[in-house]
Design an enzyme around this catalytic site. Sequence first.
Site, short mmCIF file in Angstrom:
data_model
loop_
_atom_site.label_atom_id
_atom_site.label_comp_id
_atom_site.label_asym_id
_atom_site.label_seq_id
_atom_site.Cartn_x
_atom_site.Cartn_y
_atom_site.Cartn_z
N ILE A 150 0.84 -1.21 0.00
CA ILE A 150 0.00 0.00 0.00
C ILE A 150 0.87 1.26 0.00
O ILE A 150 0.64 2.19 -0.78
CB ILE A 150 -0.97 -0.02 1.20
CG1 ILE A 150 -1.95 -1.20 1.02
CG2 ILE A 150 -1.72 1.30 1.33
CD1 ILE A 150 -2.84 -1.48 2.22
N ASP A 169 11.41 2.14 6.02
CA ASP A 169 10.98 0.74 6.01
C ASP A 169 12.22 -0.10 6.22
O ASP A 169 13.17 -0.01 5.45
CB ASP A 169 10.30 0.39 4.68
CG ASP A 169 9.62 -0.97 4.73
OD1 ASP A 169 10.27 -1.95 5.11
OD2 ASP A 169 8.42 -1.05 4.40
N SER A 229 -3.80 2.41 8.36
CA SER A 229 -3.19 1.07 8.50
C SER A 229 -3.97 0.27 9.53
O SER A 229 -4.94 -0.40 9.20
CB SER A 229 -1.71 1.18 8.84
OG SER A 229 -1.48 1.78 10.09
N ASP A 254 -8.66 6.35 9.34
CA ASP A 254 -9.62 5.38 8.82
C ASP A 254 -9.78 4.23 9.82
O ASP A 254 -10.71 3.45 9.74
CB ASP A 254 -9.08 4.82 7.49
CG ASP A 254 -10.01 3.80 6.84
OD1 ASP A 254 -11.24 4.00 6.92
OD2 ASP A 254 -9.52 2.81 6.27
N GLU A 259 -12.80 -0.64 17.38
CA GLU A 259 -13.69 -0.43 16.23
C GLU A 259 -15.00 -1.16 16.43
O GLU A 259 -14.98 -2.35 16.71
CB GLU A 259 -13.01 -0.90 14.94
CG GLU A 259 -11.83 -0.01 14.61
CD GLU A 259 -11.21 -0.28 13.24
OE1 GLU A 259 -11.69 -1.17 12.51
OE2 GLU A 259 -10.25 0.40 12.90
N HIS A 278 -13.27 2.93 8.76
CA HIS A 278 -12.51 1.79 8.22
C HIS A 278 -13.03 1.35 6.84
O HIS A 278 -13.43 0.20 6.65
CB HIS A 278 -12.52 0.61 9.21
CG HIS A 278 -11.38 -0.34 8.98
ND1 HIS A 278 -10.79 -1.07 9.98
CD2 HIS A 278 -10.69 -0.68 7.85
CE1 HIS A 278 -9.81 -1.82 9.49
NE2 HIS A 278 -9.73 -1.59 8.20
N GLY A 280 -11.13 1.79 4.01
CA GLY A 280 -9.99 1.75 3.09
C GLY A 280 -10.13 0.75 1.97
O GLY A 280 -9.87 1.05 0.81
N ALA A 281 -10.56 -0.46 2.32
CA ALA A 281 -10.61 -1.52 1.30
C ALA A 281 -11.98 -1.61 0.64
O ALA A 281 -12.21 -2.49 -0.18
CB ALA A 281 -10.25 -2.84 1.93
P1 NAD Z 1 2.76 -4.95 3.47
O1 NAD Z 1 3.11 -6.11 4.33
O2 NAD Z 1 2.80 -5.09 1.99
O3 NAD Z 1 3.73 -3.71 3.84
C1 NAD Z 1 4.02 -3.32 5.14
C2 NAD Z 1 5.42 -2.71 5.14
O4 NAD Z 1 5.68 -2.18 6.44
C3 NAD Z 1 6.52 -3.73 4.85
O5 NAD Z 1 7.34 -3.29 3.77
C4 NAD Z 1 7.32 -3.79 6.14
O6 NAD Z 1 8.70 -3.99 5.94
C5 NAD Z 1 7.05 -2.41 6.73
N1 NAD Z 1 7.27 -2.34 8.17
C6 NAD Z 1 7.05 -3.28 9.11
N2 NAD Z 1 7.40 -2.81 10.34
C7 NAD Z 1 7.83 -1.54 10.16
C8 NAD Z 1 8.30 -0.53 11.04
N3 NAD Z 1 8.41 -0.74 12.36
N4 NAD Z 1 8.63 0.66 10.52
C9 NAD Z 1 8.54 0.89 9.19
N5 NAD Z 1 8.11 -0.02 8.30
C10 NAD Z 1 7.75 -1.23 8.78
O7 NAD Z 1 1.34 -4.49 3.99
P2 NAD Z 1 0.27 -3.62 3.18
O8 NAD Z 1 -0.62 -4.55 2.44
O9 NAD Z 1 0.94 -2.49 2.48
O10 NAD Z 1 -0.60 -3.07 4.42
C11 NAD Z 1 -0.15 -1.97 5.21
C12 NAD Z 1 -1.12 -1.72 6.34
O11 NAD Z 1 -2.41 -1.37 5.82
C13 NAD Z 1 -1.38 -2.92 7.24
O12 NAD Z 1 -1.47 -2.49 8.58
C14 NAD Z 1 -2.73 -3.42 6.82
O13 NAD Z 1 -3.35 -4.10 7.88
C15 NAD Z 1 -3.40 -2.11 6.52
N6 NAD Z 1 -4.60 -2.23 5.69
C16 NAD Z 1 -5.61 -1.35 5.96
C17 NAD Z 1 -6.78 -1.40 5.23
C18 NAD Z 1 -7.88 -0.43 5.50
O14 NAD Z 1 -9.02 -0.74 5.24
N7 NAD Z 1 -7.60 0.76 6.00
C19 NAD Z 1 -6.94 -2.38 4.24
C20 NAD Z 1 -5.88 -3.24 3.96
C21 NAD Z 1 -4.70 -3.16 4.70
#
Ligand code: NAD
Length: 525
Positions: A150, A169, A229, A254, A259, A278, A280-281
């Site tokens: 994301i 990251d 996130s 979001d 929740e 919430h 986002g998706a």
């Molecule tokens: P992803 O696993 O592809 O990417 C997450 C990234 O965060 C990875 O590159 C990882 O190395 C990095 N990371 C981990 N710990 C870290 C830290 N301490 N500091 C900095 N970077 C760090 O995940 P994604 O699919 O991109 O999802 C990201 C977030 O979005 C997740 O929390 C997921 O649950 C959330 N999400 C939210 C919604 C929504 O509806 N708002 C929908 C889907 C996903």
Amino acid sequence: MDRILVTEKIAAEGLDVLRQAAEVDVRLDLDKAGLLAAIGDYDALVVRSATKVTAEVIEAGKRLRVVGRAGTGVDNIDVNAATRHGIIVVNAPASNNVAVAELTIGLLISLARSIPQAHSSLQSGKWERTRFVGWEVRGKTLGLVGLGRIGSEVAVRARAMAMHVLAYDPVVSFDRAAQIGVELVAMDELLQRSDVVSLHVPLVEGTRNLIDAARLAQLKHGAYLINASRGGVVDEAALLAALDAGQLAGAALDVFSQEPPPPDAPIIHHPKIITVPHIGASTAEAQTSAGTEVAEGVAAALSGATPRYAVNAPFVAPEAWAVLQPYLTLGRQLGRLVNQLIHSPVRSYDLEFCGELAEVDTQPVRLAVLQGLLEANSIERVTPVNAPLIARERGVRLTERTSPEAESYSGLLVVRVQAADGEHVFSGTVLRGEPHIVQADGYFVDFVPQGALLFTYHRDRPGMIGRVGTLLGGADVNISGMYVGRLAPRQQAMMVLTLDEPASEEVLTSIRALDDIDHAYSVTL
Ligand code: NAD
């Protein structure tokens, strides 16, 4: 013909893909007992998040070969039980990236132009054109914490709006970041330089309350925060305090720690916070692609092909397992250690397989190292099956070579990390069937990598070990082993303490405050 049971609503496009592969029954009415009674007749099961695929269900699924989850998290599936029964679990982790990224951009522009507030003002009969003077995102600096699926999509969109994009990251490589026009920096620098910080990390042990009072205080005065996130990543009380103090100019959320949040929660009524429930998706496209992505995975698994997003590991033959097992454990623990000790952006990892290790198939060991490097930073269950895919997505660069020489060991596994602050070398071996780390960040040590550990980087001085030991003893932390590696007498040294329980953040802070200590890290292996 294979039979597929679908117990929750998935997109029609996904059902079409499944119907081309097998006979499909959609049964949205099944309760726990109904599922247990039915599952024995099916080769595949497709669920979303409501169906609990317990060990009991797996056990009853005598014909079951694959379980598909239309979405990312697999918390509702007992993946270990599935793995034990040789059942592949597939998911659809990429399906909502764009939806969440677009919402993030929407929240960003809403913060810049107060769109929700302006809308409410007009609805309440006012015409306040001068009240809503905003700012342009062009030329501003956006700091992304987490540059995964994301975060990367947000970066590309922000770059298109002429923003400067920074990211922190711990796993993503410089090359991957550069490809999408992002400057990779350390967390402190990101907080200090960004006009807007947006969070895209998983909620795991290390990211709970990642944005707390101390980190909010590091932000530029008048900066903005976006969280799409997970709620637990931000300390909400600290966020409210930072907004009230004017340290933060606004926030958009979001996701929430609870929740739905209670209707009177300050977090949803604060005038400087924009909130959405919430969503986002929640786009039609994301729902469709979750359905098709999982259906393609299930169809691939049924046909015997390797699905793109498989969550669990394939079966390993017992003879191969006996020989490789200690090296697999060593590789994974080395990966985990490197991940927790290196705090500077990484350019590449070089693996060297030496001695007896050079003579076997090194692929499983390489996968174990990758798994260890990636697992602490991912919401998905990282396994040897999906580690290469996740590594590719993060642009992780890993090269490997073999060498017949292994110093005085029979086999040696070396990981060289090329990071922004220089090269860091770690190595390990197997002694009497047990993995040992023999070099940690350049220092020669010898310890078994498991459980809670404490690492200090310090100057070698008399009394140093005693002072650290006293602080740990005072906090009732028991030391089970101690190893010191040093470059030369009274110069830089590393101490590794194996502990019966992890050192708290409080003890770490007091150890870091000691004279001659450069760094102290708590590591869990
Ligand atoms: P992803 O696993 O592809 O990417 C997450 C990234 O965060 C990875 O590159 C990882 O190395 C990095 N990371 C981990 N710990 C870290 C830290 N301490 N500091 C900095 N970077 C760090 O995940 P994604 O699919 O991109 O999802 C990201 C977030 O979005 C997740 O929390 C997921 O649950 C959330 N999400 C939210 C919604 C929504 O509806 N708002 C929908 C889907 C996903």
